[in-house]
Design an enzyme around this catalytic site. Sequence first.
Site, short mmCIF file in Angstrom:
data_model
loop_
_atom_site.label_atom_id
_atom_site.label_comp_id
_atom_site.label_asym_id
_atom_site.label_seq_id
_atom_site.Cartn_x
_atom_site.Cartn_y
_atom_site.Cartn_z
N ASN A 120 10.80 0.90 8.28
CA ASN A 120 9.46 0.61 7.75
C ASN A 120 8.98 -0.71 8.36
O ASN A 120 9.51 -1.77 8.06
CB ASN A 120 9.52 0.51 6.23
CG ASN A 120 8.17 0.22 5.59
OD1 ASN A 120 7.25 -0.27 6.23
ND2 ASN A 120 8.05 0.50 4.30
N HIS A 123 1.80 6.24 7.04
CA HIS A 123 2.64 5.04 7.08
C HIS A 123 4.10 5.47 6.94
O HIS A 123 4.44 6.31 6.11
CB HIS A 123 2.23 4.10 5.95
CG HIS A 123 3.25 3.05 5.66
ND1 HIS A 123 3.82 2.26 6.63
CD2 HIS A 123 3.83 2.66 4.48
CE1 HIS A 123 4.68 1.43 6.08
NE2 HIS A 123 4.71 1.66 4.79
N CYS A 165 0.93 -2.53 4.43
CA CYS A 165 1.21 -1.24 5.08
C CYS A 165 -0.04 -0.40 5.33
O CYS A 165 0.01 0.56 6.11
CB CYS A 165 2.21 -0.46 4.25
SG CYS A 165 3.74 -1.38 3.92
#
Length: 321
Positions: free
Chosen positions: A277, A243, A119
């Site tokens: 995500n 993120h 990430c």
Amino acid sequence: MRLATGAKASRILGVGSFQPERIVTNDELSQKMDTTDEWIRERVGIAERRFAGPDELLVDMAVMAGSKALANSGLSPSDVDTVILANCTMPTQIPNGAAQVADRIGIKAAGAFDLNAACAGFCYALGTASDLVRSGSARRVLVIGAEKLTDWVNPVDRGNAIIFADGAGAAVVGPSEEAGIGPVVWGSAGDMVDMIGMTEDRHIFQEGQSVFRWATTRIAPIALQALEAAGLQPSDVDVLIPHQANLRIIESIAKKLRAKGAREDMVVADDIVKSGNTSSASIPMAMDHMREAGRIKPGDVALLVGFGAGLSYAGQVVICP
């Protein structure tokens, strides 16, 4: 020995993104596991996400995002000499994805490599690309974050299947007379290695509460370090693009930055709500979506910060193209 001479500074020349067509709602997931739309929204802030089909590969999505970034920059494939593909979900380690992406886009004989910081991958790759341009090792670099996380997540694991999704985002980095990409501030927390990882049967897992506590405590100070490295103050930030891990984490980071002087009208990325995500794809994809929606404009000061992979983190300030 002769050394290469690079550009005075670097900047982002253009951005692009790609998502699969299939939209997966919380209600659809609730038919497969013990969960509800209300529970998911309250826990992570996600309303829907995109899942790639069996025939949609990570490289396919990376090609689409990279091609759009090139078009947005006004450049042709021949103008680019290096491709960096940030990802943690390629089905095989060899061959790497970056060389395949370069070939399919038409970037011939490119320096090409994959980078895995999960990430945090896009911020790592962006920092690397900026340094390559400034050192003279590259003229222009196509940086892509792409993930097909659905290949690696247990589809009935309530703790993870509700979070992760597929997609790609990209940016073209090139030379500039004025600084458009600030110094990267990066690091790792190896003591968190047990919090995020992969099981023996190749499924991604994470200890959600531990990661949440770490992120809500540590990420705002890292973001402030990136500002300090760039010689800027929190009040200089027009756009915060962390993120897209969890809407509650994003809101916590924004709150802490505002407590340090960031403006109330600072725009905060919330792509997590519609995209889920997407690991290394989340930051460039959010930037492109905000650009398309008119939420950011050329010249805006954006603060990027990524974190993940048990644990790596990185952040930098950029000027939006």
